[in-house]
Write a protein that holds these residues in place. Structure first.
Motif, PDB file in Angstrom:
ATOM      1  N   ASP A 170      32.804 109.085  31.570  1.00 56.05           N
ATOM      2  CA  ASP A 170      31.972 110.412  31.416  1.00 56.05           C
ATOM      3  C   ASP A 170      32.223 110.753  30.156  1.00 56.05           C
ATOM      4  OD1 ASP A 170      34.175 111.491  31.924  1.00 56.05           O
ATOM      5  OD2 ASP A 170      33.944 112.330  34.067  1.00 56.05           O
ATOM      6  N   GLN A 171      31.633 112.026  29.750  1.00 56.16           N
ATOM      7  CA  GLN A 171      32.004 112.725  28.619  1.00 56.16           C
ATOM      8  C   GLN A 171      33.487 113.141  28.266  1.00 56.16           C
ATOM      9  OE1 GLN A 171      29.578 116.103  27.298  1.00 56.16           O
ATOM     10  NE2 GLN A 171      30.456 116.335  25.231  1.00 56.16           N
ATOM     11  N   LEU A 172      33.965 113.632  29.225  1.00 56.66           N
ATOM     12  CA  LEU A 172      35.525 114.001  28.949  1.00 56.66           C
ATOM     13  C   LEU A 172      36.381 112.778  29.017  1.00 56.66           C
ATOM     14  CD1 LEU A 172      36.142 117.065  31.233  1.00 56.66           C
ATOM     15  CD2 LEU A 172      35.901 116.899  28.689  1.00 56.66           C
ATOM     16  N   GLY A 173      35.939 111.886  29.750  1.00 59.69           N
ATOM     17  CA  GLY A 173      36.814 110.364  29.729  1.00 59.69           C
ATOM     18  C   GLY A 173      36.538 109.792  28.211  1.00 59.69           C
ATOM     19  N   ALA A 174      35.476 109.867  27.623  1.00 61.19           N
ATOM     20  CA  ALA A 174      35.315 109.241  26.216  1.00 61.19           C
ATOM     21  C   ALA A 174      36.016 110.238  25.269  1.00 61.19           C
ATOM     22  CB  ALA A 174      34.016 109.348  25.925  1.00 61.19           C
ATOM     23  N   VAL A 175      36.203 111.394  25.397  1.00 62.03           N
ATOM     24  CA  VAL A 175      37.010 112.455  24.634  1.00 62.03           C
ATOM     25  C   VAL A 175      38.590 112.019  24.758  1.00 62.03           C
ATOM     26  CG1 VAL A 175      37.821 114.694  24.259  1.00 62.03           C
ATOM     27  CG2 VAL A 175      35.357 114.249  24.562  1.00 62.03           C
ATOM     28  N   PHE A 176      38.721 111.913  25.891  1.00 60.91           N
ATOM     29  CA  PHE A 176      40.225 111.642  26.178  1.00 60.91           C
ATOM     30  C   PHE A 176      40.824 110.418  25.625  1.00 60.91           C
ATOM     31  CE2 PHE A 176      43.711 109.462  28.235  1.00 60.91           C
ATOM     32  CZ  PHE A 176      44.709 110.475  28.454  1.00 60.91           C
ATOM     33  N   ALA A 177      39.891 109.212  25.624  1.00 59.52           N
ATOM     34  CA  ALA A 177      40.391 107.873  25.135  1.00 59.52           C
ATOM     35  C   ALA A 177      40.412 107.947  23.719  1.00 59.52           C
ATOM     36  CB  ALA A 177      39.222 106.964  25.495  1.00 59.52           C
ATOM     37  N   HIS A 178      39.216 108.645  23.093  1.00 59.42           N
ATOM     38  CA  HIS A 178      39.337 108.634  21.739  1.00 59.42           C
ATOM     39  C   HIS A 178      40.662 109.614  21.198  1.00 59.42           C
ATOM     40  CE1 HIS A 178      38.410 111.008  18.022  1.00 59.42           C
ATOM     41  NE2 HIS A 178      37.791 109.955  17.420  1.00 59.42           N
ATOM     42  N   ASP A 179      40.665 110.619  21.711  1.00 60.37           N
ATOM     43  CA  ASP A 179      41.943 111.577  21.319  1.00 60.37           C
ATOM     44  C   ASP A 179      43.288 110.699  21.277  1.00 60.37           C
ATOM     45  OD1 ASP A 179      40.098 113.303  20.577  1.00 60.37           O
ATOM     46  OD2 ASP A 179      40.812 114.795  22.229  1.00 60.37           O
ATOM     47  N   ILE A 180      43.634 110.120  22.613  1.00 58.40           N
ATOM     48  CA  ILE A 180      44.913 109.544  22.622  1.00 58.40           C
ATOM     49  C   ILE A 180      45.134 108.321  21.613  1.00 58.40           C
ATOM     50  CG2 ILE A 180      44.418 108.081  24.576  1.00 58.40           C
ATOM     51  CD1 ILE A 180      47.365 108.819  25.503  1.00 58.40           C
ATOM     52  N   ARG A 181      44.023 107.719  21.558  1.00 58.73           N
ATOM     53  CA  ARG A 181      43.970 106.464  20.531  1.00 58.73           C
ATOM     54  C   ARG A 181      44.291 106.901  18.945  1.00 58.73           C
ATOM     55  NH1 ARG A 181      39.288 103.770  23.857  1.00 58.73           N
ATOM     56  NH2 ARG A 181      40.307 102.530  25.534  1.00 58.73           N
ATOM     57  N   ALA A 182      43.374 108.126  18.840  1.00 51.26           N
ATOM     58  CA  ALA A 182      43.576 108.633  17.376  1.00 51.26           C
ATOM     59  C   ALA A 182      44.846 109.381  17.173  1.00 51.26           C
ATOM     60  CB  ALA A 182      42.497 109.587  17.107  1.00 51.26           C
ATOM     61  N   ALA A 183      45.435 109.654  18.150  1.00 52.98           N
ATOM     62  CA  ALA A 183      47.047 109.800  17.953  1.00 52.98           C
ATOM     63  C   ALA A 183      47.878 108.816  17.712  1.00 52.98           C
ATOM     64  CB  ALA A 183      47.174 110.835  19.046  1.00 52.98           C
ATOM     65  N   GLY A 184      47.400 107.668  17.948  1.00 54.26           N
ATOM     66  CA  GLY A 184      48.286 106.542  17.517  1.00 54.26           C
ATOM     67  C   GLY A 184      48.944 105.958  18.830  1.00 54.26           C
ATOM     68  N   SER A 236      42.662 117.093  24.507  1.00 49.99           N
ATOM     69  CA  SER A 236      42.976 115.986  25.677  1.00 49.99           C
ATOM     70  C   SER A 236      44.506 116.152  25.967  1.00 49.99           C
ATOM     71  CB  SER A 236      43.036 114.703  24.967  1.00 49.99           C
ATOM     72  OG  SER A 236      41.555 114.144  24.695  1.00 49.99           O
ATOM     73  N   GLY A 237      44.842 116.098  27.084  1.00 49.29           N
ATOM     74  CA  GLY A 237      46.158 116.479  27.621  1.00 49.29           C
ATOM     75  C   GLY A 237      46.848 115.738  28.844  1.00 49.29           C
ATOM     76  N   GLY A 238      47.452 116.162  29.581  1.00 56.51           N
ATOM     77  CA  GLY A 238      48.265 115.478  30.443  1.00 56.51           C
ATOM     78  C   GLY A 238      49.555 115.303  29.896  1.00 56.51           C
ATOM     79  N   SER A 239      50.738 115.460  31.154  1.00 59.91           N
ATOM     80  CA  SER A 239      51.997 115.501  30.468  1.00 59.91           C
ATOM     81  C   SER A 239      52.615 114.301  29.838  1.00 59.91           C
ATOM     82  CB  SER A 239      52.957 115.817  31.729  1.00 59.91           C
ATOM     83  OG  SER A 239      54.253 115.988  31.397  1.00 59.91           O
ATOM     84  N   ALA A 240      52.318 113.076  30.480  1.00 64.64           N
ATOM     85  CA  ALA A 240      53.012 111.841  29.902  1.00 64.64           C
ATOM     86  C   ALA A 240      52.235 111.703  28.631  1.00 64.64           C
ATOM     87  CB  ALA A 240      53.034 110.749  30.948  1.00 64.64           C
ATOM     88  N   ALA A 241      50.794 111.901  28.584  1.00 67.28           N
ATOM     89  CA  ALA A 241      49.886 111.494  27.404  1.00 67.28           C
ATOM     90  C   ALA A 241      50.659 112.435  26.291  1.00 67.28           C
ATOM     91  CB  ALA A 241      48.620 111.772  27.859  1.00 67.28           C
ATOM     92  N   MET A 279      53.628 110.800  24.926  1.00 66.06           N
ATOM     93  CA  MET A 279      53.189 109.701  24.226  1.00 66.06           C
ATOM     94  C   MET A 279      52.851 109.647  22.832  1.00 66.06           C
ATOM     95  SD  MET A 279      54.249 107.261  26.138  1.00 66.06           S
ATOM     96  CE  MET A 279      55.441 108.455  26.867  1.00 66.06           C
ATOM     97  N   ALA A 280      51.724 111.054  22.767  1.00 65.35           N
ATOM     98  CA  ALA A 280      51.232 111.376  21.371  1.00 65.35           C
ATOM     99  C   ALA A 280      52.275 112.089  20.713  1.00 65.35           C
ATOM    100  CB  ALA A 280      50.268 112.539  21.691  1.00 65.35           C
ATOM    101  N   GLY A 281      53.428 112.600  21.260  1.00 66.62           N
ATOM    102  CA  GLY A 281      54.604 113.131  20.375  1.00 66.62           C
ATOM    103  C   GLY A 281      55.562 111.828  19.830  1.00 66.62           C
ATOM    104  N   ILE A 282      55.604 110.838  20.693  1.00 61.00           N
ATOM    105  CA  ILE A 282      56.520 109.806  20.329  1.00 61.00           C
ATOM    106  C   ILE A 282      55.541 109.157  18.813  1.00 61.00           C
ATOM    107  CG2 ILE A 282      56.827 107.343  20.744  1.00 61.00           C
ATOM    108  CD1 ILE A 282      57.699 108.559  23.559  1.00 61.00           C
TER     109      ILE A 282
END
Length: 330
Positions: A86-100, A59-64, A67-70
């Motif tokens: 979709d599948q990638l959308g679920a992956v993105f949501a899981h990853d960013i939440r898991a990062a805190g 999962s990526g995206g500049s601002a994301a 936020m993961a770094g913060i």
């Protein structure tokens, strides 16, 4: 502001990064601009993906990434960005939440698929990107929760998101909500080619709505059409409260009022992949700012975070940044 629920809320492209090594000949054959970011439609993205070598997906995206770094630094970030159900959308949501990171933007149920960024890393560690924004390009004012903006110390805007007109409207909505609540607004220019496409509009945004500006040397020179970095530095004075200007191995310069503070870069044993360097610099700088650190200290934290992320593949930290900062800076 100790009444804030979040330190920083980021607005950006919610996309999945696909990272692979490549040589310069491959980049030339694909018609890409080395070191830049090119927007592509679904067909072009699928063609490049098929031609790439073995890749790592995350999962990526500049601002994301910022936020993961913060979150890794022990801060309290939130994020607004649109994905498809979709599948990638679920992956993105899981990853960013898991990062805190707090992330509550609901996925869209129709339209384009979740966006992805194909990142080619050459032996000199430079990254060349082709981005298919997909659902991220549909991001608009309706995706902004003004209550979260009001409860965040800083609203952070990703320059890459400036291309779609609805996203620009979202920028202004978030900036106005932040300032009405006495909060700050930060902007990352993200890419010199993006600056070239929207120079006049971005200048207007900086002049009237931005308190903290992040830019590398090429981006700030392009924004003000300056002859060199020194000229760009003078041009940005007074345009915003703080301008954090990064210069790769030369470190960074922080411009605030009549002051310009030079800060040396953090040492790095080997530069492997520059993807995310600016994102993580912003994470460190904003985290320091929310703690009340001096501008030089903020830049030092930013430099350390950037050094960590360029020492490995991927745009997110491989070690807890809070522990790294404590170890290196105390």
């Amino acid at each position: 502001m100790n009444d804030a629920a979040f330190d920083v809320v980021g607005l950006g492209n919610a996309i999945v990064d696909v990272i692979a090594p490549a040589d310069e000949a491959f980049i030339a054959r694909q018609g890409l601009r080395k070191g830049g970011m090119t927007l592509a439609d679904t067909a072009a993205s699928e063609a490049l993906y098929a031609a790439m070598g073995p890749a790592t997906e995350m999962s990526g995206g500049s601002a994301a990434n910022t936020m993961a770094g913060i979150a890794s630094l022990g801060g309290r970030p939130a994020f607004f960005g649109r994905v498809r159900d979709d599948q990638l959308g679920a992956v993105f949501a899981h990853d960013i939440r898991a990062a805190g990171v707090s992330y509550d933007t609901p996925p869209v149920r129709n339209g384009d698929a979740t966006g992805r960024c194909l990142i080619l890393v050459t032996p000199d560690a430079e990254r060349t990107m082709q981005t298919c924004l997909g659902a991220a390009a549909q991001f608009g004012p309706e995706d902004i929760d003004e209550d979260i903006v009001r409860r965040s110390e800083i609203a952070y805007l990703e320059g890459y998101l400036f291309d779609p007109p609805p996203a620009r409207a979202a920028f202004y909505k978030a900036a106005e909500a932040a300032h009405a609540a006495g909060r700050k607004v930060a902007l990352s220019l993200s890419d010199a080619f993006c600056v070239e496409r929207h120079r006049a509009e971005i200048r207007d945004l900086v002049d009237g709505h931005i308190d903290i500006l992040f830019a590398n040397e090429e981006e700030i020179v392009s924004l003000y059409e300056a002859r060199d970095f020194a000229g760009a530095l003078e041009a940005v004075r007074g345009k915003c409260g703080i301008a954090a200007l990064t210069r790769s191995e030369k470190g960074s310069v922080i411009v605030s009022g009549g002051d310009a503070v030079d800060v040396a870069p953090a040492p790095v044993a080997e530069v492997v992949d520059t993807t995310g360097a600016g994102d993580l610099y912003a994470a460190g700088f904003l985290h320091g700012l929310c703690r009340g650190d001096s501008l030089a200290e903020c830049a030092g934290i930013g430099g350390l975070c950037a050094a960590e992320v360029i020492s490995h593949f991927g745009a997110r930290p491989a070690v807890p940044l809070r522990e790294l900062v404590t170890e290196k800076l105390g």
